[in-house]
Design a protein around this motif. Structure first.
Motif, PDB file in Angstrom:
ATOM      1  N   LEU A 299       0.827  -1.251  -0.147  1.00 37.73           N
ATOM      2  CA  LEU A 299       0.015   0.043   0.050  1.00 37.73           C
ATOM      3  C   LEU A 299       0.760   1.327   0.159  1.00 37.73           C
ATOM      4  CD1 LEU A 299      -2.676   1.264   0.194  1.00 37.73           C
ATOM      5  CD2 LEU A 299      -2.834   0.860   2.648  1.00 37.73           C
ATOM      6  N   SER A 300       1.878   0.948   0.764  1.00 38.59           N
ATOM      7  CA  SER A 300       3.035   2.471   0.758  1.00 38.59           C
ATOM      8  C   SER A 300       3.244   2.732  -0.663  1.00 38.59           C
ATOM      9  CB  SER A 300       4.093   2.208   1.737  1.00 38.59           C
ATOM     10  OG  SER A 300       3.589   1.849   2.950  1.00 38.59           O
ATOM     11  N   ALA A 301       3.668   1.468  -1.401  1.00 35.98           N
ATOM     12  CA  ALA A 301       4.227   1.818  -2.673  1.00 35.98           C
ATOM     13  C   ALA A 301       3.132   2.252  -3.764  1.00 35.98           C
ATOM     14  CB  ALA A 301       4.954   0.410  -3.216  1.00 35.98           C
ATOM     15  N   TYR A 302       2.001   1.543  -3.484  1.00 34.95           N
ATOM     16  CA  TYR A 302       0.905   2.021  -4.358  1.00 34.95           C
ATOM     17  C   TYR A 302       0.533   3.469  -4.153  1.00 34.95           C
ATOM     18  CZ  TYR A 302      -3.908   1.597  -6.228  1.00 34.95           C
ATOM     19  OH  TYR A 302      -5.079   1.824  -7.149  1.00 34.95           O
ATOM     20  N   ALA A 303       0.309   3.810  -2.794  1.00 36.03           N
ATOM     21  CA  ALA A 303      -0.164   5.203  -2.641  1.00 36.03           C
ATOM     22  C   ALA A 303       0.901   6.374  -2.898  1.00 36.03           C
ATOM     23  CB  ALA A 303      -0.629   5.243  -1.147  1.00 36.03           C
ATOM     24  N   GLY A 304       2.174   5.724  -2.547  1.00 37.10           N
ATOM     25  CA  GLY A 304       3.309   6.732  -3.204  1.00 37.10           C
ATOM     26  C   GLY A 304       3.561   6.907  -4.636  1.00 37.10           C
ATOM     27  N   GLY A 305       2.976   6.212  -5.456  1.00 40.46           N
ATOM     28  CA  GLY A 305       3.301   6.096  -6.871  1.00 40.46           C
ATOM     29  C   GLY A 305       4.409   5.546  -7.144  1.00 40.46           C
ATOM     30  N   TYR A 306       4.835   4.528  -6.538  1.00 41.65           N
ATOM     31  CA  TYR A 306       6.039   3.804  -6.933  1.00 41.65           C
ATOM     32  C   TYR A 306       5.697   2.595  -7.516  1.00 41.65           C
ATOM     33  CZ  TYR A 306       8.187   6.862  -3.372  1.00 41.65           C
ATOM     34  OH  TYR A 306       8.637   7.932  -2.777  1.00 41.65           O
ATOM     35  N   THR A 307       5.111   2.812  -8.766  1.00 42.94           N
ATOM     36  CA  THR A 307       4.549   1.601  -9.440  1.00 42.94           C
ATOM     37  C   THR A 307       5.544   0.410  -9.633  1.00 42.94           C
ATOM     38  OG1 THR A 307       3.154   3.120 -10.942  1.00 42.94           O
ATOM     39  CG2 THR A 307       3.183   1.101 -11.661  1.00 42.94           C
ATOM     40  N   GLY A 308       6.554   0.585 -10.044  1.00 42.81           N
ATOM     41  CA  GLY A 308       7.645  -0.536 -10.359  1.00 42.81           C
ATOM     42  C   GLY A 308       7.756  -1.224  -8.893  1.00 42.81           C
TER      43      GLY A 308
ATOM     44  N   TYR B   1       5.674  -1.460  -6.629  1.00 43.95           N
ATOM     45  CA  TYR B   1       4.435  -2.292  -6.156  1.00 43.95           C
ATOM     46  C   TYR B   1       4.410  -3.505  -7.124  1.00 43.95           C
ATOM     47  CZ  TYR B   1      -0.676  -3.039  -6.096  1.00 43.95           C
ATOM     48  OH  TYR B   1      -1.810  -3.673  -5.826  1.00 43.95           O
ATOM     49  N   VAL B   2       4.771  -3.344  -8.207  1.00 44.80           N
ATOM     50  CA  VAL B   2       4.642  -4.604  -9.232  1.00 44.80           C
ATOM     51  C   VAL B   2       5.552  -5.754  -8.701  1.00 44.80           C
ATOM     52  CG1 VAL B   2       4.840  -5.519 -11.488  1.00 44.80           C
ATOM     53  CG2 VAL B   2       3.633  -3.482 -10.987  1.00 44.80           C
ATOM     54  N   LEU B   3       6.903  -5.082  -8.456  1.00 47.45           N
ATOM     55  CA  LEU B   3       7.897  -6.108  -7.845  1.00 47.45           C
ATOM     56  C   LEU B   3       7.474  -6.667  -6.443  1.00 47.45           C
ATOM     57  CD1 LEU B   3      11.699  -5.305  -7.462  1.00 47.45           C
ATOM     58  CD2 LEU B   3      10.573  -6.244  -5.542  1.00 47.45           C
ATOM     59  N   GLY B   4       6.852  -5.999  -5.593  1.00 49.88           N
ATOM     60  CA  GLY B   4       6.191  -6.490  -4.373  1.00 49.88           C
ATOM     61  C   GLY B   4       5.189  -7.499  -4.769  1.00 49.88           C
ATOM     62  N   LEU B   5       4.316  -7.413  -5.599  1.00 48.91           N
ATOM     63  CA  LEU B   5       3.354  -8.432  -6.170  1.00 48.91           C
ATOM     64  C   LEU B   5       3.931  -9.813  -6.631  1.00 48.91           C
ATOM     65  CD1 LEU B   5       0.563  -6.146  -7.675  1.00 48.91           C
ATOM     66  CD2 LEU B   5       0.408  -7.453  -5.290  1.00 48.91           C
ATOM     67  N   LEU B   6       5.052  -9.361  -7.420  1.00 47.07           N
ATOM     68  CA  LEU B   6       5.670 -10.795  -7.995  1.00 47.07           C
ATOM     69  C   LEU B   6       6.469 -11.433  -6.903  1.00 47.07           C
ATOM     70  CD1 LEU B   6       6.763 -12.340 -10.333  1.00 47.07           C
ATOM     71  CD2 LEU B   6       8.593 -10.488 -10.499  1.00 47.07           C
ATOM     72  N   VAL B   7       7.071 -10.791  -5.974  1.00 51.13           N
ATOM     73  CA  VAL B   7       7.811 -11.598  -4.892  1.00 51.13           C
ATOM     74  C   VAL B   7       6.816 -12.304  -4.099  1.00 51.13           C
ATOM     75  CG1 VAL B   7       8.908 -11.195  -2.732  1.00 51.13           C
ATOM     76  CG2 VAL B   7       9.620  -9.775  -4.838  1.00 51.13           C
ATOM     77  N   ALA B   8       5.335 -11.597  -3.950  1.00 53.33           N
ATOM     78  CA  ALA B   8       4.347 -12.196  -3.128  1.00 53.33           C
ATOM     79  C   ALA B   8       4.099 -13.697  -3.810  1.00 53.33           C
ATOM     80  CB  ALA B   8       3.328 -11.454  -3.102  1.00 53.33           C
ATOM     81  N   PHE B   9       3.980 -13.391  -5.154  1.00 55.64           N
ATOM     82  CA  PHE B   9       3.682 -14.624  -5.967  1.00 55.64           C
ATOM     83  C   PHE B   9       4.514 -15.968  -5.578  1.00 55.64           C
ATOM     84  CE2 PHE B   9       3.962 -17.370  -9.573  1.00 55.64           C
ATOM     85  CZ  PHE B   9       2.569 -17.924  -9.782  1.00 55.64           C
ATOM     86  N   LEU B  10       5.808 -15.494  -6.066  1.00 59.08           N
ATOM     87  CA  LEU B  10       7.009 -16.316  -5.712  1.00 59.08           C
ATOM     88  C   LEU B  10       6.914 -16.902  -4.385  1.00 59.08           C
ATOM     89  CD1 LEU B  10       9.833 -14.547  -7.658  1.00 59.08           C
ATOM     90  CD2 LEU B  10       8.316 -16.808  -8.485  1.00 59.08           C
ATOM     91  N   THR B  11       6.535 -16.084  -3.207  1.00 63.96           N
ATOM     92  CA  THR B  11       6.912 -16.587  -1.845  1.00 63.96           C
ATOM     93  C   THR B  11       5.582 -17.709  -1.568  1.00 63.96           C
ATOM     94  OG1 THR B  11       7.583 -14.363  -1.246  1.00 63.96           O
ATOM     95  CG2 THR B  11       6.605 -15.957   0.518  1.00 63.96           C
ATOM     96  N   ALA B  12       4.523 -17.358  -2.150  1.00 58.97           N
ATOM     97  CA  ALA B  12       3.466 -18.493  -2.111  1.00 58.97           C
ATOM     98  C   ALA B  12       3.798 -19.707  -2.762  1.00 58.97           C
ATOM     99  CB  ALA B  12       2.172 -18.111  -2.483  1.00 58.97           C
TER     100      ALA B  12
END
Length: 629
Positions: A405-414, A416-427
């Protein structure tokens, strides 16, 4: 009670330090007594931490209590010894004492019968004392002293089974790698003292805010950052953490999941007023953290050693926290540090339970079917994995979402996407481990799988407690609870975001998709992993071999370090030694020549006198004739 505890908070690090001395000096031959007093000391520290935490929450306002006195005083330098107790300190004291207590209880079963049982508890107490002293320090100087003690305790515990060559090498690797980061950290501390004239956090904060030399401040900040990069195993100093798994598994749970590796993240939070003063430094922090998070998650997908999978998972999650710090989300980073301590300690202790039951087998390909034999270990491990994967409403969901949310709300799109990719890999990699090791057919080789049974209560009760914490710990920072965590911990001007359903739903779906993908590949066998490896052999080999970072370092050492040593050796032998030998030969020759002038014979001295008279007379005569003037 709260006021008394606050004034005697120094007892929390002091007690385990005294226990270390007692065991080392007097109780080494009595392992039972050694373990008992070690556990009692950390349990007492936990009780004091809980009282402090409850008192802070009841007070309704952020806590700030500080005491200090001069420790070292000389012209231009004053180093204090003191304690700073605020929200950050209280949270870390609670985490360290709780995890250390559970790990020490768990170790009663895991380390039973080990010939170094008493030494193990002595080292555990030393580590606890060092870590607790670090988080309570009110200045950089004292923090560095305990920082190095943490490194020493880590070295002793990683190399605890020093009879194994791999354990000895892992301990040396961890110690030396951390010295690289600590050297930069020490230089940064010295610069802070020279520039600002103090190392006290409270005195530094207003001075840093008014400092105008941006270039110098960036340099100091990056030097300070070297410490967290080493201690929290961020790229490129990450290489020591996977090898540190050679130590006993409870050590991995305490040091390499919940506490020591979190010290670097804690340092960034404690000195956030310095790091956040320069946007350039914050960008570097965010990039290092984000890259480490993705880099380590990719490696974890290809590993088979159960502890190494968790080690790379730890690297990845630490990268998540550091990335959050770099994005300015200090509270989110500390929130994830808190929840991660519980479910990652749970996962390591769960792995230890499996290793214990399988007689120290660690390859997940040689496991399978453990859910029927070890139900408590299995389901507590699954809870920890679900929390790590960020599945609601478990703890990891709330803290991971704060970072996203901090990345998303702060406009750090890259990011944010990296965080989602890491979340997928983690699961994906966590449930790859679970479906391979705990479910499906047994693949045990040479371990009498039929005899595998659940670990004793002294090991499973800590698993249950940590599983419970992995469920409920996230609610302290959940938006609908008013976020008491953010209220008491943050002090850097960060505002807590309102709930964002897009981020929450997206991150939860990403975690579920990772689990489904792992299920289809490793439980249902709908995808041939052998065929994937064959088609992507180059990529797979690169990732499986950890991008050859270790090999690059070894090559660098061989070419540059060893090469420089060989060059220095040649210069020493062929230049320095020859110059020394030549000077010795000249001195010896002169000595031999002059030896004939000092033989102790009166006749020889008479000849010298006669020769002198002749030379002097000739000179006078020539001068009289005008030939010499």
């Amino acid at each position: 009670m709260f006021e008394w505890t606050l004034q005697h908070i120094w007892l929390i690090p002091l007690m385990p330090l005294l226990v270390f001395a007692l065991i080392g000096l007097f109780l080494h031959k009595w392992p039972g007594i050694s373990a008992a007093i070690s556990i009692i000391s950390i349990a007492t520290g936990l009780a004091l931490s809980v009282v402090t935490l409850i008192g802070m929450l009841k007070g309704g306002q952020p806590l700030h209590y500080e005491i200090s006195f001069p420790w070292l005083k000389m012209p231009g330098l004053t180093v204090e010894m003191g304690l700073l107790v605020d929200g950050l300190t209280v949270v870390m004291l609670f985490i360290v004492t709780l995890v250390a207590f559970l790990v020490q209880v768990y170790s009663l079963g895991y380390m039973e019968g080990d010939p170094g049982f008493a030494s193990y508890y002595a080292y555990q107490s030393l580590f606890a004392a060092a870590m607790l002293g670090l988080v309570a320090a009110n200045n950089f100087g004292q923090m560095f002293v305990f920082w190095e003690l943490v490194g020493l305790a880590s070295y002793l515990l990683i190399g605890f089974w020093f009879g194994k060559n791999s354990a000895r090498e892992a301990a040396k690797k961890a110690f030396i790698t951390n010295r690289v980061g600590d050297f930069g950290f020490l230089l940064g501390i010295l610069f802070v003292q020279i520039i600002f004239g103090t190392l006290n956090f409270g005195e530094l904060s207003p001075q840093v805010a008014d400092y105008t030399n941006t270039a110098l401040l960036v340099t100091v900040t990056l030097l300070l950052l070297a410490g967290p990069v080493g201690k929290s195993a961020q790229f490129p100093l990450h290489v020591w953490l996977p090898d540190a798994m050679e130590g006993p598994t409870p050590v991995s749970a305490l040091i390499h999941a919940a506490t020591m590796v979190a010290a670097g993240v804690y340092l960034i939070a404690r000195a956030f007023f310095i790091f956040s003063a320069t946007p350039e430094a914050m960008q570097v922090i965010a990039f290092i953290g984000g890259f480490t998070a993705l880099f380590a998650a990719l490696i974890a997908v290809t590993q088979y050693d159960i502890k190494r999978i968790l080690a790379y998972s730890t690297l990845s999650q630490l990268g998540y926290m550091v990335m959050a710090m770099g994005l300015g989300a200090m509270t989110a980073g500390m929130f994830h540090l808190t929840t991660h301590a519980f479910f990652k300690a749970l996962l390591f202790l769960g792995a230890g339970s499996v290793i214990y039951a399988l007689h120290h087998e660690q390859d997940i390909r040689n496991m399978g079917g453990l859910s029927r034999k070890m139900p408590v270990t299995t389901w507590t491990f699954v809870i920890g994995a679900l929390a790590l994967a960020g599945i609601p409403p478990l703890a990891g969901f709330w803290s991971k979402d704060e970072i996203l949310l901090s990345a998303y709300a702060g406009g750090y799109t890259g990011f944010y996407v990296l965080g989602l990719l890491v979340a997928f890999l983690t699961a994906f990699y966590m449930f790859r481990l679970i479906f391979t090791a705990f479910f499906g057919e047994s693949h045990a080789r040479g371990h009498h799988h039929a005899e595998v049974k659940e670990s004793p209560l002294v090991m499973t009760i800590p698993l249950i407690i940590l599983a419970l914490m992995s469920v409920v710990a996230g609610f302290i920072g959940a938006p609908f609870t008013g976020n008491p965590f953010g209220h008491f911990v943050h002090y850097a001007g960060e505002t807590h975001h309102e709930p964002e359903m897009v981020v929450a739903v997206t991150s939860a779906l990403i975690g579920v998709l990772g689990i489904i993908a792992a299920y289809l590949v490793y439980a249902r066998k709908m995808v041939s992993t052998a065929r994937v490896k064959e088609r992507l052999s180059g990529v797979y080999t690169l990732v499986y071999n950890k991008f050859y970072i270790d090999e690059i370092y070894l090559w660098f050492i061989k070419i540059f370090v060893d090469g420089t040593a060989r060059l220095m050796f040649w210069i020493d032998i062929n230049i320095i030694n020859r110059l020394v030998d030549l000077s010795a030969e000249i001195t010896g020759a002169l000595g031999k020549a002059l030896r004939y002038t000092e033989d102790g014979q009166v006749q020889t001295y008479a000849y010298y006198m006669l020769g002198g008279i002749i030379i002097l007379s000739a000179a006078v005569l020539l001068a009289g004739l005008g030939i010499m003037r």
